[in-house]
Write a protein that holds these residues in place. Sequence first.
Motif, PDB file in Angstrom:
ATOM      1  N   THR A 179      -9.414  18.481 -22.611  1.00  0.00           N
ATOM      2  CA  THR A 179      -8.912  18.991 -23.905  1.00  0.00           C
ATOM      3  C   THR A 179      -7.666  18.487 -24.198  1.00  0.00           C
ATOM      4  N   LEU A 180      -6.539  18.602 -23.419  1.00  0.00           N
ATOM      5  CA  LEU A 180      -5.368  17.876 -23.885  1.00  0.00           C
ATOM      6  C   LEU A 180      -5.130  16.747 -23.212  1.00  0.00           C
ATOM      7  N   ILE A 181      -5.766  16.296 -22.073  1.00  0.00           N
ATOM      8  CA  ILE A 181      -5.344  15.202 -21.300  1.00  0.00           C
ATOM      9  C   ILE A 181      -6.741  14.606 -20.846  1.00  0.00           C
ATOM     10  N   ILE A 229     -12.623  27.500 -29.707  1.00  0.00           N
ATOM     11  CA  ILE A 229     -12.711  25.999 -30.389  1.00  0.00           C
ATOM     12  C   ILE A 229     -13.036  25.083 -29.408  1.00  0.00           C
ATOM     13  N   GLY A 230     -14.626  24.385 -29.609  1.00  0.00           N
ATOM     14  CA  GLY A 230     -14.669  23.373 -28.563  1.00  0.00           C
ATOM     15  C   GLY A 230     -14.277  22.092 -29.003  1.00  0.00           C
ATOM     16  N   ARG A 241     -15.131  17.562 -28.278  1.00  0.00           N
ATOM     17  CA  ARG A 241     -15.959  16.982 -27.678  1.00  0.00           C
ATOM     18  C   ARG A 241     -15.547  15.671 -26.822  1.00  0.00           C
ATOM     19  N   CYS A 242     -14.075  15.649 -26.648  1.00  0.00           N
ATOM     20  CA  CYS A 242     -13.472  14.633 -25.883  1.00  0.00           C
ATOM     21  C   CYS A 242     -13.501  14.811 -24.477  1.00  0.00           C
ATOM     22  N   GLY A 243     -14.084  15.807 -23.937  1.00  0.00           N
ATOM     23  CA  GLY A 243     -14.207  15.981 -22.528  1.00  0.00           C
ATOM     24  C   GLY A 243     -15.382  15.536 -21.912  1.00  0.00           C
ATOM     25  N   GLY A 244     -16.527  15.434 -23.043  1.00  0.00           N
ATOM     26  CA  GLY A 244     -17.688  14.601 -22.526  1.00  0.00           C
ATOM     27  C   GLY A 244     -18.742  15.287 -22.854  1.00  0.00           C
ATOM     28  N   TRP A 245     -18.651  16.317 -23.240  1.00  0.00           N
ATOM     29  CA  TRP A 245     -19.813  17.323 -23.707  1.00  0.00           C
ATOM     30  C   TRP A 245     -20.327  17.193 -25.162  1.00  0.00           C
ATOM     31  N   SER A 246     -21.379  17.632 -25.369  1.00  0.00           N
ATOM     32  CA  SER A 246     -21.822  17.281 -26.965  1.00  0.00           C
ATOM     33  C   SER A 246     -21.717  18.791 -27.588  1.00  0.00           C
ATOM     34  N   ASP A 273     -13.956  16.508 -32.847  1.00  0.00           N
ATOM     35  CA  ASP A 273     -14.052  15.523 -31.732  1.00  0.00           C
ATOM     36  C   ASP A 273     -13.152  15.589 -30.778  1.00  0.00           C
ATOM     37  N   ASP A 274     -12.131  15.890 -31.071  1.00  0.00           N
ATOM     38  CA  ASP A 274     -10.719  15.944 -30.244  1.00  0.00           C
ATOM     39  C   ASP A 274      -9.573  16.591 -31.041  1.00  0.00           C
TER      40      ASP A 274
END
Length: 223
Positions: free
Chosen positions: A15-17, A185-186, A188-193, A205-206
Amino acid sequence: MGKQVRAVLLDVDGTLIDSNDAHARAWVDVGAEFGHRIRFDEVRWLVGMGGDKVLPKLTGIEEDSDEGQRISERRGEIFREQYLPSLEPFPAVHKLVDRMRADGLRLVIATSASETDLKALLERAELTSLLKQSTNSDDADESKPAPDIVEAALKEAGVEASQAVMIGDTPYDVEAAARAGVPIIGVRCGGWSAEELHGAAEVYDDPADLLRRYNDSLLSREA
């Protein structure tokens, strides 16, 4: 009318890293050391849960057993020594945190990471001075997707669930937040759609995308 949102509960890994792949590789490595074949593509999508759930799923060994404790401690060492030094925060993370702080939002970390891993991650991302309130695996009986850590973060923030928003990157964050009654709030940068983050109130997105659209997000919505 004042803002309904008074606090933001923040996941860290993914999420942050940008650390989810690194955690998965550390699991693969520790499995090899202890004689357990762990595939990257198997463990990668478990990252976001705590070790109390990941280890039994991968090996059948409970984390609180003697062997489980040795594996967990060694996994943390491998992660911090071999992978952490090359990790970076996602773009605009510091600016997003600064924006939320400037808005007077209380920021509390809600992570399944161990206290040791969390401290190392925040130091690596230069977030230690900005994010001083946190809850981690030590503050919960069960890790995500159980709601324990989210509920502990609410208590730390001193707010009701209706006054908080969570930001996370995994389906486990979404489920934990939902079970605690906190909108999420989701990212997507962690890999999930977006489909895999079904149940999130919003998906970006991020952190940079969330910052760009901040004024239209839950973080800025008036009660």
